[in-house]
Design an enzyme around this catalytic site. Structure first.
Site, short mmCIF file in Angstrom:
data_model
loop_
_atom_site.label_atom_id
_atom_site.label_comp_id
_atom_site.label_asym_id
_atom_site.label_seq_id
_atom_site.Cartn_x
_atom_site.Cartn_y
_atom_site.Cartn_z
N CYS A 83 2.64 -3.25 3.49
CA CYS A 83 1.71 -2.70 2.45
C CYS A 83 2.12 -2.53 1.13
CB CYS A 83 1.27 -1.45 3.27
SG CYS A 83 0.54 -1.32 5.05
N CYS A 214 -8.73 8.00 7.36
CA CYS A 214 -7.79 6.67 7.70
C CYS A 214 -8.43 5.70 6.55
CB CYS A 214 -7.84 6.22 9.28
SG CYS A 214 -7.48 7.37 10.39
N SER A 215 -7.31 4.88 6.25
CA SER A 215 -7.82 3.75 5.24
C SER A 215 -8.34 2.80 6.17
CB SER A 215 -6.58 3.21 4.42
OG SER A 215 -5.65 2.71 5.52
N HIS A 345 -8.00 -0.57 1.29
CA HIS A 345 -6.78 -1.17 1.53
C HIS A 345 -6.62 -2.73 2.04
CE1 HIS A 345 -2.37 -0.80 2.14
NE2 HIS A 345 -2.45 -0.42 3.37
#
Length: 398
Positions: A83, A214-215, A345
């Site tokens: 990430c 939550c992404s 994301h």
């Protein structure tokens, strides 16, 4: 002696729900890179090197993606750091400039995500990149049925609640703030506001986290053109040149696993070390920062990041977000873009989307979400298994 490195152009696509837009990754890359080059006012022929970040595409996808932009034969280095991939590409691109290997470089990140890739389909190999993290999770909380990343951060949230009295409402307040911010961002995947009650009533994912904390899985790309001080001066770009004043990339050390704390396992020690290195290198403190883009992959991680970067003492982050200190009118504005929770994301693009947002903020171009008088910005980009990058930006000189 090292040179200064400046972001002189940024571009990004709108972040989209996976498979909701009919495009290929070279097409999304062309859109982001064209935006960055147009912002810088230069052609692709001026770029001397490219660092290209992605997680799920095949080897040499960076070269293939850039073929749609131009066939100039420049070196292209593919970067994968989970990430934290986007900022890792930025680190490489700015170091080429800083140490004199090039005058103009391109940092690019993109992702087309799939549910299968995120689920890690297939048998688990004998060795994984998160063996130590899994062992810590098993010892601390056991294994559930939710996606592993959600289990890691859910366990960290539960630990923070037990240790500091952090409430579900305070966790939800992070999501409320970031979803509200995203209503002002045309690049965000989600653009809907929520109340605390709506966040708490949303679909449970892994206790205490609900879906809107939550992404999401996202598709998209972002890019930045990095230039030397000489190039900035020769091409009259001083009015838009955002300096990368300091940058640090760290990985896990023994502290991450020594205590068995899930707060440590999900990267808090990495954030603390990277932040300390950046503040020391730039000669500034967190109190001088105006605007931050932090890695809120889950609501709890924004709270942990407040504490690790020194916005508040350990255990005080829940009260800090509830106080309004991290939104417009407060001491800082954190995640004016909507953050990962609401902007989206796409793993390889996230760090460069943070760079784009902070560049717009420090140039006064963020329109409806502009942080008044923003002069210093900080980005925090985290990946488990493990990488954490912190970048400090200074706005253009008067």
């Amino acid at each position: 002696m090292t040179n200064r490195a400046y972001v002189v152009g940024v571009g990004m696509t709108k972040f989209e729900k996976i498979q909701s837009r009919d495009w290929t990754y070279p097409q999304m890359v062309a859109e982001a890179v064209s935006g960055a080059l147009g912002d810088a006012g230069i052609g692709y022929d001026r770029v001397q090197r490219a660092a290209v970040g992605y997680v799920f595409q095949p080897s040499t996808a960076g070269q293939r993606a850039l073929y749609e932009v131009g066939l100039t034969g420049i070196p292209a280095v593919n970067v994968n750091n989970n990430c934290a991939t986007g900022t890792s590409a930025l680190l490489l691109a700015q170091e080429w400039v800083r140490f004199g290997a090039a005058d103009v470089t391109l940092a690019l990140g993109f992702e087309q995500m799939t549910r299968e890739a995120m689920a890690g389909s297939g048998a688990r190999p004998a060795v994984t990149t998160i063996d130590r993290h899994l062992a810590a999770l098993k010892a601390a909380a056991g294994f559930g049925t939710a996606p592993l990343t959600t289990q890691f951060f859910g366990a960290a949230a539960a630990e923070h609640m037990r240790a500091h009295g952090t409430t579900r409402e305070q966790l939800a307040a992070v999501a409320v703030k970031n979803h509200e911010h995203s209503t002002r961002n045309p690049y965000a995947q989600f653009q809907n506001a929520y109340t605390v009650e709506q966040v708490l009533a949303d679909k449970p994912v892994h206790d205490p986290l609900t879906r809107s904390q939550c992404s999401p899985m996202s598709d998209g790309a972002a890019a930045a053109v990095i230039a030397s001080e000489r190039f900035v001066s020769e091409h009259g770009l001083g009015g838009q040149a955002v300096e990368i004043a300091a940058q640090a990339l760290v990985t896990d050390d023994a502290e991450s696993f020594a205590s068995g704390s899930m707060i440590d396992v999900v990267g808090t020690p990495m954030t603390r070390r990277a932040g300390r290195q950046v503040f020391e290198a730039a000669g500034v403190g967190i109190e001088e920062v105006d605007v931050l883009e932090v890695h809120d992959c889950f609501s709890i991680n924004e709270l942990l990041t407040y504490e690790a970067l020194g916005l508040c003492a350990p255990g005080e982050s829940g009260a800090l977000v509830e106080s309004g200190a991290t939104t417009y009118g407060g001491r800082w504005v954190v995640n004016p873009s909507g953050g990962l929770i609401s902007k989206g994301h796409p793993l390889g693009a996230t760090g460069l989307a943070q760079c784009a947002e902070l560049s717009w903020q420090l140039r006064g171009l963020a329109e409806g979400r502009q942080v008044p008088g923003a002069r210093i910005g900080l980005a925090h980009n985290l990946g488990l298994g493990g990488a954490c990058a912190v970048t400090l930006y200074r706005g253009p000189r008067e």
